[in-house]
Design a protein around this motif. Structure first.
Motif, PDB file in Angstrom:
ATOM      1  N   GLY A   1      43.540  49.894  40.602  1.00 30.45           N
ATOM      2  CA  GLY A   1      42.913  51.164  40.930  1.00 30.45           C
ATOM      3  C   GLY A   1      41.856  51.647  39.967  1.00 30.45           C
ATOM      4  N   THR A   2      41.606  50.898  38.907  1.00 32.15           N
ATOM      5  CA  THR A   2      40.585  51.323  37.954  1.00 32.15           C
ATOM      6  C   THR A   2      39.570  50.203  37.748  1.00 32.15           C
ATOM      7  OG1 THR A   2      41.730  50.504  35.982  1.00 32.15           O
ATOM      8  CG2 THR A   2      42.274  52.745  36.710  1.00 32.15           C
ATOM      9  N   GLU A   3      38.415  50.594  37.237  1.00 31.73           N
ATOM     10  CA  GLU A   3      37.381  49.605  36.950  1.00 31.73           C
ATOM     11  C   GLU A   3      37.880  48.557  35.969  1.00 31.73           C
ATOM     12  OE1 GLU A   3      36.870  52.907  36.847  1.00 31.73           O
ATOM     13  OE2 GLU A   3      35.049  53.372  37.985  1.00 31.73           O
ATOM     14  N   LYS A   4      38.600  49.031  34.956  1.00 23.69           N
ATOM     15  CA  LYS A   4      39.100  48.117  33.927  1.00 23.69           C
ATOM     16  C   LYS A   4      40.048  47.079  34.523  1.00 23.69           C
ATOM     17  CE  LYS A   4      41.205  48.149  29.357  1.00 23.69           C
ATOM     18  NZ  LYS A   4      41.738  48.970  28.275  1.00 23.69           N
ATOM     19  N   GLU A   5      40.931  47.506  35.409  1.00 19.02           N
ATOM     20  CA  GLU A   5      41.880  46.582  36.034  1.00 19.02           C
ATOM     21  C   GLU A   5      41.159  45.551  36.910  1.00 19.02           C
ATOM     22  OE1 GLU A   5      45.752  49.539  36.370  1.00 19.02           O
ATOM     23  OE2 GLU A   5      44.359  49.391  38.058  1.00 19.02           O
ATOM     24  N   ILE A   6      40.140  45.997  37.636  1.00 18.38           N
ATOM     25  CA  ILE A   6      39.402  45.078  38.509  1.00 18.38           C
ATOM     26  C   ILE A   6      38.582  44.088  37.684  1.00 18.38           C
ATOM     27  CG2 ILE A   6      37.579  44.915  40.259  1.00 18.38           C
ATOM     28  CD1 ILE A   6      38.654  47.627  41.344  1.00 18.38           C
ATOM     29  N   VAL A   7      37.919  44.568  36.649  1.00 14.15           N
ATOM     30  CA  VAL A   7      37.108  43.692  35.797  1.00 14.15           C
ATOM     31  C   VAL A   7      37.971  42.653  35.096  1.00 14.15           C
ATOM     32  CG1 VAL A   7      35.714  43.645  33.680  1.00 14.15           C
ATOM     33  CG2 VAL A   7      35.205  45.294  35.455  1.00 14.15           C
ATOM     34  N   ASN A   8      39.182  43.031  34.712  1.00 12.32           N
ATOM     35  CA  ASN A   8      40.050  42.124  33.964  1.00 12.32           C
ATOM     36  C   ASN A   8      40.904  41.211  34.841  1.00 12.32           C
ATOM     37  OD1 ASN A   8      39.157  43.054  31.457  1.00 12.32           O
ATOM     38  ND2 ASN A   8      40.607  44.740  31.477  1.00 12.32           N
ATOM     39  N   MET A   9      40.686  41.244  36.164  1.00 15.26           N
ATOM     40  CA  MET A   9      41.453  40.373  37.060  1.00 15.26           C
ATOM     41  C   MET A   9      41.112  38.911  36.786  1.00 15.26           C
ATOM     42  SD  MET A   9      41.352  42.115  40.830  1.00 15.26           S
ATOM     43  CE  MET A   9      42.398  40.876  41.578  1.00 15.26           C
ATOM     44  N   ALA A  10      42.134  38.104  36.639  1.00 19.16           N
ATOM     45  CA  ALA A  10      41.950  36.663  36.488  1.00 19.16           C
ATOM     46  C   ALA A  10      41.936  36.025  37.875  1.00 19.16           C
ATOM     47  CB  ALA A  10      43.086  36.078  35.649  1.00 19.16           C
ATOM     48  N   MET A  11      41.456  34.805  37.954  1.00 14.37           N
ATOM     49  CA  MET A  11      41.387  34.103  39.235  1.00 14.37           C
ATOM     50  C   MET A  11      42.768  33.983  39.876  1.00 14.37           C
ATOM     51  SD  MET A  11      39.505  32.827  41.553  1.00 14.37           S
ATOM     52  CE  MET A  11      37.910  32.714  40.791  1.00 14.37           C
ATOM     53  N   ASP A  12      43.792  33.750  39.068  1.00 15.15           N
ATOM     54  CA  ASP A  12      45.160  33.651  39.597  1.00 15.15           C
ATOM     55  C   ASP A  12      45.576  34.944  40.297  1.00 15.15           C
ATOM     56  OD1 ASP A  12      45.355  31.094  38.594  1.00 15.15           O
ATOM     57  OD2 ASP A  12      46.455  31.693  36.794  1.00 15.15           O
ATOM     58  N   GLU A  13      45.197  36.079  39.712  1.00 15.85           N
ATOM     59  CA  GLU A  13      45.525  37.366  40.318  1.00 15.85           C
ATOM     60  C   GLU A  13      44.766  37.564  41.626  1.00 15.85           C
ATOM     61  OE1 GLU A  13      46.432  40.354  36.696  1.00 15.85           O
ATOM     62  OE2 GLU A  13      44.407  39.486  36.715  1.00 15.85           O
ATOM     63  N   MET A  14      43.519  37.135  41.654  1.00 10.64           N
ATOM     64  CA  MET A  14      42.726  37.247  42.881  1.00 10.64           C
ATOM     65  C   MET A  14      43.329  36.386  43.987  1.00 10.64           C
ATOM     66  SD  MET A  14      38.813  37.109  41.605  1.00 10.64           S
ATOM     67  CE  MET A  14      38.401  37.684  39.978  1.00 10.64           C
ATOM     68  N   LEU A  15      43.718  35.176  43.627  1.00 12.23           N
ATOM     69  CA  LEU A  15      44.290  34.258  44.612  1.00 12.23           C
ATOM     70  C   LEU A  15      45.659  34.729  45.117  1.00 12.23           C
ATOM     71  CD1 LEU A  15      43.288  30.868  42.994  1.00 12.23           C
ATOM     72  CD2 LEU A  15      42.331  31.876  45.067  1.00 12.23           C
ATOM     73  N   ALA A  16      46.347  35.543  44.324  1.00 12.53           N
ATOM     74  CA  ALA A  16      47.668  36.048  44.709  1.00 12.53           C
ATOM     75  C   ALA A  16      47.585  37.203  45.704  1.00 12.53           C
ATOM     76  CB  ALA A  16      48.442  36.484  43.463  1.00 12.53           C
TER      77      ALA A  16
END
Length: 104
Positions: free
Chosen positions: A42-57
């Motif tokens: 829900g925040t810019e920081k959380e979205i920017v710090n997403m790793a590829m594994d998190e995106m794929l999940a």
């Protein structure tokens, strides 16, 4: 029996909003952003710090979604989220100094 409210058209009662014509252009980006919110990012920081594994999940993620998330991350880093979502880019004139062409 309840009366149904009549839906107003986008142009009724005023001018057309600037994003009405181009809403389909970034509708997918807005949907991906909503999916990120629902997944807890829900925040810019959380979205920017997403790793590829998190995106794929993320549920139902596809290659197009990954591209959108990547572009969103870049936009957040450069403080251009609204420009990205609206589909417009800002033309910036950058000056590299006060060079009058003369030497001292």
């Amino acid at each position: 029996m309840k009366k149904r409210k009549k839906r107003r058209s986008k142009t009724e009662g005023g001018d057309k909003l600037p994003f009405d014509d181009e809403m389909g252009k970034n509708q997918k980006a807005i949907k991906v952003l909503q999916r990120l919110f629902y997944a807890g990012y829900g925040t810019e920081k959380e979205i920017v710090n997403m790793a590829m594994d998190e995106m794929l999940a993320l549920p139902g993620v596809n290659v197009a979604d990954l591209c959108i998330i990547s572009e969103l991350q870049k936009s957040i880093k450069t403080n251009k989220v609204i420009s990205y979502l609206s589909g417009k880019t800002e033309a910036r004139e950058e000056t590299k100094g006060a060079d009058d062409g003369g030497t001292t």
